[in-house]
Scaffold this active site. Structure first.
Site, short mmCIF file in Angstrom:
data_model
loop_
_atom_site.label_atom_id
_atom_site.label_comp_id
_atom_site.label_asym_id
_atom_site.label_seq_id
_atom_site.Cartn_x
_atom_site.Cartn_y
_atom_site.Cartn_z
N HIS A 121 39.24 34.53 40.75
CA HIS A 121 39.11 32.93 39.87
C HIS A 121 38.47 31.43 41.18
O HIS A 121 38.37 32.70 42.52
CB HIS A 121 40.14 32.15 40.02
CG HIS A 121 39.99 30.87 39.04
ND1 HIS A 121 39.95 29.82 39.65
CD2 HIS A 121 40.31 30.33 37.42
CE1 HIS A 121 40.23 28.57 38.88
NE2 HIS A 121 39.90 28.77 37.45
N ASP A 198 47.27 35.63 44.26
CA ASP A 198 46.65 34.40 43.29
C ASP A 198 47.97 34.69 42.14
O ASP A 198 47.48 35.68 41.35
CB ASP A 198 45.36 34.03 42.95
CG ASP A 198 45.19 33.50 41.57
OD1 ASP A 198 46.30 33.12 41.58
OD2 ASP A 198 43.78 32.81 41.62
N GLN A 201 48.38 33.40 36.66
CA GLN A 201 48.44 34.14 35.82
C GLN A 201 49.15 35.57 35.65
O GLN A 201 49.78 35.91 34.49
CB GLN A 201 46.93 34.81 35.37
CG GLN A 201 45.28 34.12 34.97
CD GLN A 201 45.43 33.22 33.86
OE1 GLN A 201 46.59 33.23 32.82
NE2 GLN A 201 45.14 31.94 34.19
N LYS A 224 51.19 26.41 33.46
CA LYS A 224 50.44 27.90 33.60
C LYS A 224 52.14 28.16 33.12
O LYS A 224 51.75 29.58 32.15
CB LYS A 224 49.92 28.63 33.65
CG LYS A 224 48.47 27.96 33.60
CD LYS A 224 47.23 28.50 34.60
CE LYS A 224 46.10 28.32 35.16
NZ LYS A 224 45.39 28.54 34.63
N CYS A 361 35.94 29.82 35.39
CA CYS A 361 35.98 29.82 36.70
C CYS A 361 35.70 31.51 37.28
O CYS A 361 36.27 31.57 38.44
CB CYS A 361 37.23 29.22 37.00
SG CYS A 361 37.12 27.60 36.18
N1 7TS Z 1 43.77 32.10 39.80
C1 7TS Z 1 43.96 32.18 38.73
C2 7TS Z 1 43.96 33.73 38.11
C3 7TS Z 1 43.34 31.17 37.75
O1 7TS Z 1 43.65 31.42 36.40
C4 7TS Z 1 43.94 30.04 37.13
C5 7TS Z 1 43.64 28.30 36.46
C6 7TS Z 1 43.83 29.36 38.82
C7 7TS Z 1 43.35 30.29 40.13
C8 7TS Z 1 43.23 27.33 39.26
O2 7TS Z 1 44.40 27.21 38.50
P1 7TS Z 1 44.72 25.49 38.82
O3 7TS Z 1 46.00 25.20 38.17
O4 7TS Z 1 44.80 25.01 40.51
O5 7TS Z 1 43.79 24.77 37.80
N2 7TS Z 1 42.91 29.77 35.49
C9 7TS Z 1 41.86 28.88 34.25
C10 7TS Z 1 41.64 29.53 33.30
O6 7TS Z 1 41.79 30.99 32.60
N3 7TS Z 1 41.65 28.67 31.95
O7 7TS Z 1 41.32 27.68 32.68
C11 7TS Z 1 42.47 27.49 34.34
#
Ligand code: 7TS
Length: 407
Positions: A121, A198, A201, A224, A361
């Site tokens: 990401h 990371d 997910q 999430k 992203c």
């Molecule tokens: N890393 C991964 C693998 C992600 O899927 C996401 C967000 C992030 C980092 C960032 O997370 P945040 O909570 O700091 O924003 N992924 C997604 C997505 O797949 N669709 O919307 C956000």
């Protein structure tokens, strides 16, 4: 696992969208929240709202106990040794940036390497690009196999004595690839590097034991995993965190402040400058209670079945391309021939079906897949085979609509 009983605990799912029952297939972007989480946040504001770590009054003590109680829940959830290793952050993005700004800038010099993968990401790419630029280090990529997985041979070939940081995703938000973190951590350590995972997910879906995985840093987002937005976690091994400088300076994180210099509080608070995300942390604690009560093994097994069923059903549609490996986490990324994924998502929405379309992203990964965008259906504990049937039905209508209407 009684999915209909679980679903009843998510009030948002009980509604119609565009005249159809809502089918929510976008949990990888953000999950929905059960009543217990909504109530935990609500009750905090109704009954306990106060700032933490400062007052001697009763509300202040209650708020502090709940906030620090949430930290202990997170510690247990990921099996960290100590709450000193659990830093509350705004989310995965902020947590990775903290490590890239503090640890990386202090420990990297020209000639050093940061190793990542093309499936990351943007939140696990850009902070490393910036750290590389600031320190003169080189950014290197572990290549992907045709199915979107990485091999340990390639990890061994990419990670060298010059590698100081390996940063990989636990689970790809696009491909559903689950990476062998424990084995990658071992290779990183054999080469004298640290590993950041990371887990945005990962943690919501897979049991995480940071001690067993032996990762140096593990990051994830509350929103999430049934928790509120605006709260996330940076786990770091104490030995690293002790030696890292904070990146945010101000109230709450200090020990003593003199006119021209200051000293920092002990872990974990030295990384939590300013009034912390109190309600968010309490909500995350309630989310952890909820997930543990349902059972992480049950959740994973359920999602695995949904993923298998979705793959099997989506493959019956002509002109369907599915990206990623056969063995995957609970999400399916796809394209329909001759239909832009934004159009697919728009038609699905007209039937009350929520999927995400775009580059997710992950622009470097889109380039590798040779597409500009994809559609993605992602599952969580409240989804059912009927949701997938609705998706397939919606996709057949999408094809029909574009086939008849625009060709
Ligand atoms: N890393 C991964 C693998 C992600 O899927 C996401 C967000 C992030 C980092 C960032 O997370 P945040 O909570 O700091 O924003 N992924 C997604 C997505 O797949 N669709 O919307 C956000």
């Amino acid at each position: 696992m009684d999915v209909s009983a679980i679903k009843e605990q998510f009030p948002i799912l009980n509604q119609e969208v565009n005249g159809h029952p809502l089918v929510y297939l976008d949990s990888s972007a953000t999950s929905q929240k059960p009543v217990s989480v909504i109530e935990a946040v609500n009750n905090y504001y109704r009954e306990d709202n106060s700032n933490v770590h400062r007052g001697v009054h009763t509300l202040g003590t209650r708020a502090t106990d709940k906030y620090e109680g949430a930290r202990e829940k997170v510690r247990g959830f990921i099996h960290a040794e100590s709450t000193a290793e659990i830093i509350f952050s705004r989310g995965t993005t902020t947590a990775i940036n903290t490590v890239a700004s503090s640890y990386a800038r202090a420990n990297l010099t020209a000639g050093d390497e940061i190793v990542i993968t093309p499936m990351e990401h943007h939140s696990n790419i850009i902070p490393w690009q910036q750290a590389a630029k600031a320190t003169g280090a080189t950014l290197k990529y572990i290549p992907l196999q045709a199915d979107g997985t990485i091999t340990l041979e390639d990890v061994r070939a990419t990670v060298t004595d010059n590698t100081k940081i390996v940063a990989v995703t636990h689970v790809s938000n696009v491909l559903g690839t689950v990476n062998p973190i424990k084995e990658i951590a071992k290779i990183a350590h054999e080469n004298g590097a640290v590993i950041l995972v990371d887990g945005a997910q990962g943690a919501p879906h897979i049991k995480v034991d940071v001690t067993d995985l032996d990762c140096d840093f593990y990051t994830f987002s509350g929103h999430k995993m049934c928790g509120p937005t605006g709260i996330g976690v940076l786990y770091g091994k104490r030995e690293h965190l002790e030696n890292m400088e904070p990146v945010e300076f101000g109230g709450e994180m200090i020990d003593f402040v003199n006119l021209y210099d200051s000293t920092w509080k002990e872990l974990p608070w030295k990384f939590e400058g300013g009034t912390p995300i109190i309600a968010g942390a309490i909500g995350l604690g309630a989310a952890i209670d909820f997930l543990l009560e349902v059972g992480q093994d049950n959740i994973l097994e359920h999602e695995q079945k949904l993923a298998d069923y979705a793959m099997e059903q989506l493959r019956t549609i002509d002109g369907m391309t599915i990206y990623g490996p056969e063995k995957r986490a609970g999400l399916v990324t796809f394209n329909l021939d001759d239909v832009h994924p934004h159009d697919t998502a728009t038609v699905l929405d007209s039937f009350g079906i929520a999927v995400r379309a775009g580059h997710h992203c992950a622009q470097p990964l889109m380039k590798w897949l040779e597409v500009s965008a994809t559609a993605r259906a992602s599952f969580y504990l409240y989804n059912t085979n009927e949701d997938i049937d609705s998706l397939v039905d919606g996709l057949l209508k999408t094809k029909e609509y574009f086939g008849n209407g625009f060709k």
